[in-house]
Design a protein around this motif. Sequence first.
Motif, mmCIF file in Angstrom:
data_model
loop_
_atom_site.group_PDB
_atom_site.id
_atom_site.type_symbol
_atom_site.label_atom_id
_atom_site.label_comp_id
_atom_site.label_asym_id
_atom_site.label_seq_id
_atom_site.Cartn_x
_atom_site.Cartn_y
_atom_site.Cartn_z
ATOM 1 N N GLY A 97 0.853 -1.183 0.000
ATOM 2 C CA GLY A 97 0.000 0.000 0.000
ATOM 3 C C GLY A 97 0.888 1.230 0.000
ATOM 4 O O GLY A 97 2.105 1.133 -0.142
ATOM 5 N N ASN A 98 0.285 2.408 0.194
ATOM 6 C CA ASN A 98 1.110 3.617 0.153
ATOM 7 C C ASN A 98 1.379 4.202 1.542
ATOM 8 O O ASN A 98 1.898 5.286 1.659
ATOM 9 N N THR A 99 1.065 3.462 2.598
ATOM 10 C CA THR A 99 1.323 3.924 3.960
ATOM 11 C C THR A 99 2.655 3.354 4.450
ATOM 12 O O THR A 99 2.911 2.167 4.304
ATOM 13 N N ILE A 100 3.474 4.210 5.058
ATOM 14 C CA ILE A 100 4.789 3.782 5.544
ATOM 15 C C ILE A 100 4.632 2.729 6.637
ATOM 16 O O ILE A 100 3.845 2.892 7.559
ATOM 17 N N LYS A 101 5.413 1.671 6.529
ATOM 18 C CA LYS A 101 5.486 0.660 7.593
ATOM 19 C C LYS A 101 6.658 0.969 8.518
ATOM 20 O O LYS A 101 6.530 0.969 9.734
#
Length: 183
Positions: A97-101
Amino acid sequence: MKQKILCAIVSAVMVVGTLAGCGSTSKKVESTILTELTPGVSTAEDVKTYFKEHDLAYEKNDNDYPTGATTTDKFLGYETAYSPIYYLYDSKLQKDGNTIKEYYLYITFKNIDEYKQGVEKVKDYLTSISFEDSEEKDDCTKYMVRGKDNNKYMIYYYVKSYDDAPQDYYNTVIKLQCDIIEK
C-alpha cells in the motif's frame, strides 16, 4: 509587620515563578524526519513532499513510491541517509500500500570523537521526543513516541560500539517502525 513583609516576598516569588514559566511541562523539539513522517499514518506522498522540501533525490519502487534517498541529509547536524523505506502490505491489492510501515536513518560521523558526541546528542534528542523512560538492551535503546495521529510508536536506536572502525567509518542506526503500541 513581619507577616506583611513575608506575604510580600511570597507574592513576589509567585509572580516571578509564573512569569518565568516554572512548572511548565510543554517542550519544543527540533522538527526532523522523525517528527514529520509517522509509520502507519504518513504516506508515500508525504515522503515525496519531505524529500522535495529537503532537496533529496530518491529511488522508487514499481508503485512510484520512494524507497530511500539517494542523496544525504543532515540529522541534528550529522550526515544521514534515509533508506530503506518500507510500506504496509495491502492484502486486498496483493501489493504494498502507500502507507509507511518503517524506515531507517543511517547517521555517519567523521571520526571517533564526533561519533561519541553524536551518539549522545541523538540519545538526548530521542529522549526529548519520547514520553516514557527509554529501555536499553544490548546495542538497542527503545523510545516510546507519539505520532501525528496521537498513537504511541516505538523508535529503535541501534548504537554500534567501535574499538577500531573500518576505514574510519563510524555510524549509528535509527529505526522507526509501525508498531502501534496503543491507540
